[in-house]
Design a protein around this motif. Sequence first.
Motif, PDB file in Angstrom:
ATOM      1  N   ALA A  93      -6.404  -1.226  26.697  1.00  0.00           N
ATOM      2  CA  ALA A  93      -4.939  -1.246  26.581  1.00  0.00           C
ATOM      3  C   ALA A  93      -4.321  -2.346  27.449  1.00  0.00           C
ATOM      4  CB  ALA A  93      -4.365   0.106  26.949  1.00  0.00           C
ATOM      5  N   LEU A  94      -4.693  -2.375  28.726  1.00  0.00           N
ATOM      6  CA  LEU A  94      -4.088  -3.366  29.614  1.00  0.00           C
ATOM      7  C   LEU A  94      -4.595  -4.779  29.338  1.00  0.00           C
ATOM      8  CD1 LEU A  94      -3.936  -1.507  33.040  1.00  0.00           C
ATOM      9  CD2 LEU A  94      -2.099  -1.977  31.431  1.00  0.00           C
ATOM     10  N   GLY A  95      -5.822  -4.899  28.865  1.00  0.00           N
ATOM     11  CA  GLY A  95      -6.358  -6.223  28.539  1.00  0.00           C
ATOM     12  C   GLY A  95      -5.577  -6.882  27.421  1.00  0.00           C
ATOM     13  N   PHE A  96      -5.277  -6.122  26.378  1.00  0.00           N
ATOM     14  CA  PHE A  96      -4.507  -6.684  25.275  1.00  0.00           C
ATOM     15  C   PHE A  96      -3.101  -7.065  25.726  1.00  0.00           C
ATOM     16  CE2 PHE A  96      -1.775  -6.514  21.558  1.00  0.00           C
ATOM     17  CZ  PHE A  96      -2.469  -7.333  20.679  1.00  0.00           C
ATOM     18  N   PHE A  97      -2.481  -6.204  26.524  1.00  0.00           N
ATOM     19  CA  PHE A  97      -1.124  -6.496  26.995  1.00  0.00           C
ATOM     20  C   PHE A  97      -1.129  -7.713  27.917  1.00  0.00           C
ATOM     21  CE2 PHE A  97       2.554  -5.721  29.828  1.00  0.00           C
ATOM     22  CZ  PHE A  97       3.541  -5.812  28.871  1.00  0.00           C
ATOM     23  N   THR A  98      -2.139  -7.832  28.778  1.00  0.00           N
ATOM     24  CA  THR A  98      -2.235  -8.997  29.671  1.00  0.00           C
ATOM     25  C   THR A  98      -2.444 -10.267  28.863  1.00  0.00           C
ATOM     26  OG1 THR A  98      -3.160  -7.580  31.385  1.00  0.00           O
ATOM     27  CG2 THR A  98      -3.470  -9.944  31.649  1.00  0.00           C
ATOM     28  N   LEU A  99      -3.270 -10.203  27.815  1.00  0.00           N
ATOM     29  CA  LEU A  99      -3.465 -11.361  26.939  1.00  0.00           C
ATOM     30  C   LEU A  99      -2.146 -11.770  26.294  1.00  0.00           C
ATOM     31  CD1 LEU A  99      -5.432 -13.300  25.423  1.00  0.00           C
ATOM     32  CD2 LEU A  99      -5.514 -11.533  23.645  1.00  0.00           C
ATOM     33  N   PHE A 100      -1.378 -10.780  25.844  1.00  0.00           N
ATOM     34  CA  PHE A 100      -0.071 -11.052  25.238  1.00  0.00           C
ATOM     35  C   PHE A 100       0.866 -11.741  26.239  1.00  0.00           C
ATOM     36  CE2 PHE A 100       4.292  -9.510  24.395  1.00  0.00           C
ATOM     37  CZ  PHE A 100       4.499 -10.094  23.163  1.00  0.00           C
ATOM     38  N   LEU A 101       0.898 -11.244  27.490  1.00  0.00           N
ATOM     39  CA  LEU A 101       1.763 -11.858  28.505  1.00  0.00           C
ATOM     40  C   LEU A 101       1.314 -13.269  28.860  1.00  0.00           C
ATOM     41  CD1 LEU A 101       2.438  -8.897  30.975  1.00  0.00           C
ATOM     42  CD2 LEU A 101       3.982  -9.868  29.285  1.00  0.00           C
ATOM     43  N   LEU A 102       0.022 -13.481  28.996  1.00  0.00           N
ATOM     44  CA  LEU A 102      -0.485 -14.812  29.343  1.00  0.00           C
ATOM     45  C   LEU A 102      -0.187 -15.814  28.235  1.00  0.00           C
ATOM     46  CD1 LEU A 102      -3.885 -13.956  31.049  1.00  0.00           C
ATOM     47  CD2 LEU A 102      -1.823 -14.839  32.137  1.00  0.00           C
ATOM     48  N   LEU A 103      -0.391 -15.415  26.985  1.00  0.00           N
ATOM     49  CA  LEU A 103      -0.077 -16.315  25.872  1.00  0.00           C
ATOM     50  C   LEU A 103       1.415 -16.596  25.801  1.00  0.00           C
ATOM     51  CD1 LEU A 103      -2.434 -14.990  23.048  1.00  0.00           C
ATOM     52  CD2 LEU A 103      -2.608 -17.149  24.293  1.00  0.00           C
ATOM     53  N   SER A 104       2.238 -15.602  26.101  1.00  0.00           N
ATOM     54  CA  SER A 104       3.693 -15.819  26.080  1.00  0.00           C
ATOM     55  C   SER A 104       4.120 -16.796  27.155  1.00  0.00           C
ATOM     56  CB  SER A 104       4.426 -14.493  26.290  1.00  0.00           C
ATOM     57  OG  SER A 104       4.166 -13.617  25.244  1.00  0.00           O
ATOM     58  N   GLY A 105       3.480 -16.721  28.318  1.00  0.00           N
ATOM     59  CA  GLY A 105       3.877 -17.590  29.419  1.00  0.00           C
ATOM     60  C   GLY A 105       3.289 -18.986  29.360  1.00  0.00           C
ATOM     61  N   PHE A 106       2.023 -19.095  28.927  1.00  0.00           N
ATOM     62  CA  PHE A 106       1.345 -20.390  29.003  1.00  0.00           C
ATOM     63  C   PHE A 106       1.117 -21.066  27.659  1.00  0.00           C
ATOM     64  CE2 PHE A 106      -0.086 -18.086  32.845  1.00  0.00           C
ATOM     65  CZ  PHE A 106       0.446 -18.949  33.784  1.00  0.00           C
ATOM     66  N   ALA A 124       3.820 -10.776  15.912  1.00  0.00           N
ATOM     67  CA  ALA A 124       2.709  -9.998  15.351  1.00  0.00           C
ATOM     68  C   ALA A 124       1.881  -9.365  16.473  1.00  0.00           C
ATOM     69  CB  ALA A 124       1.834 -10.890  14.475  1.00  0.00           C
ATOM     70  N   LEU A 125       1.618 -10.130  17.543  1.00  0.00           N
ATOM     71  CA  LEU A 125       0.861  -9.561  18.668  1.00  0.00           C
ATOM     72  C   LEU A 125       1.656  -8.455  19.363  1.00  0.00           C
ATOM     73  CD1 LEU A 125      -0.796 -12.721  20.295  1.00  0.00           C
ATOM     74  CD2 LEU A 125      -1.911 -10.895  19.004  1.00  0.00           C
ATOM     75  N   GLY A 126       2.961  -8.625  19.474  1.00  0.00           N
ATOM     76  CA  GLY A 126       3.802  -7.578  20.067  1.00  0.00           C
ATOM     77  C   GLY A 126       3.805  -6.317  19.226  1.00  0.00           C
ATOM     78  N   LEU A 127       3.832  -6.472  17.900  1.00  0.00           N
ATOM     79  CA  LEU A 127       3.783  -5.305  17.022  1.00  0.00           C
ATOM     80  C   LEU A 127       2.411  -4.632  17.035  1.00  0.00           C
ATOM     81  CD1 LEU A 127       5.830  -6.647  13.965  1.00  0.00           C
ATOM     82  CD2 LEU A 127       6.528  -4.930  15.637  1.00  0.00           C
ATOM     83  N   CYS A 128       1.374  -5.384  17.366  1.00  0.00           N
ATOM     84  CA  CYS A 128       0.026  -4.813  17.438  1.00  0.00           C
ATOM     85  C   CYS A 128      -0.202  -4.019  18.726  1.00  0.00           C
ATOM     86  CB  CYS A 128      -1.027  -5.921  17.334  1.00  0.00           C
ATOM     87  SG  CYS A 128      -1.181  -6.594  15.678  1.00  0.00           S
ATOM     88  N   GLN A 129       0.716  -4.081  19.673  1.00  0.00           N
ATOM     89  CA  GLN A 129       0.533  -3.378  20.950  1.00  0.00           C
ATOM     90  C   GLN A 129       0.435  -1.864  20.756  1.00  0.00           C
ATOM     91  OE1 GLN A 129       0.181  -4.945  24.015  1.00  0.00           O
ATOM     92  NE2 GLN A 129      -0.438  -2.918  24.667  1.00  0.00           N
ATOM     93  N   LEU A 130       1.244  -1.293  19.894  1.00  0.00           N
ATOM     94  CA  LEU A 130       1.192   0.148  19.653  1.00  0.00           C
ATOM     95  C   LEU A 130      -0.131   0.578  19.015  1.00  0.00           C
ATOM     96  CD1 LEU A 130       2.633   2.882  19.814  1.00  0.00           C
ATOM     97  CD2 LEU A 130       3.571   2.394  17.557  1.00  0.00           C
ATOM     98  N   PRO A 131      -0.603  -0.094  17.948  1.00  0.00           N
ATOM     99  CA  PRO A 131      -1.907   0.315  17.408  1.00  0.00           C
ATOM    100  C   PRO A 131      -3.055   0.141  18.400  1.00  0.00           C
ATOM    101  CG  PRO A 131      -0.754  -1.043  15.814  1.00  0.00           C
ATOM    102  CD  PRO A 131       0.040  -1.068  17.069  1.00  0.00           C
TER     103      PRO A 131
END
Length: 162
Positions: A93-106, A124-131
């Motif tokens: 769970a946290l790995g996917f969210f961290t990947l999303f944040l890193l891609l958003s920032g960098f 699309a990645l933000g919508l995939c967070q719930l699944p």
Amino acid sequence: MSHEPPHMDPSHRPPYRPSPEPRHHRPQPSHRPRYQPPQDPDFLLPWQSSAPSRPPLWPTPPTTPVPAPGHHSDLRRLRAAYRTLRRGTTLTALGFFTLFLLLSGFAPGLMTHPIGSGLTIGLALGLCQLPVTLLAITLYERTARRTVDPLAAELRRTGTVR
């Protein structure tokens, strides 16, 4: 003659009155010794119905020896299985969210790249967070049912864990 009111006249002062005792002042209790009942073991106080029981002269040993927790191999296996379970689901769970944040920032250019019909990679990645979170919960329950629960049930059955 001055036309000042009497309270403004420096020669006119009210009579001296001592200030009252402060409210927080309370008289100290007397230092009388507390009541000590007689040392006679058969002496009863008015509210006691019988004499207090005397402690045994020596402690009674336990009926069955119980191994100390932490030194039992089954408990170690249970803790290791539970630790693996927690780490796997947390990293999912946290790995996917961290990947999303890193891609958003960098990599904002990648995140704003359109996929089609107004949908971007970032959305699309933000919508995939719930699944992905639901997948982590499912993984946790499935792994717990397969590995952790049978170990815990076995320990309860053998009487190691109470």
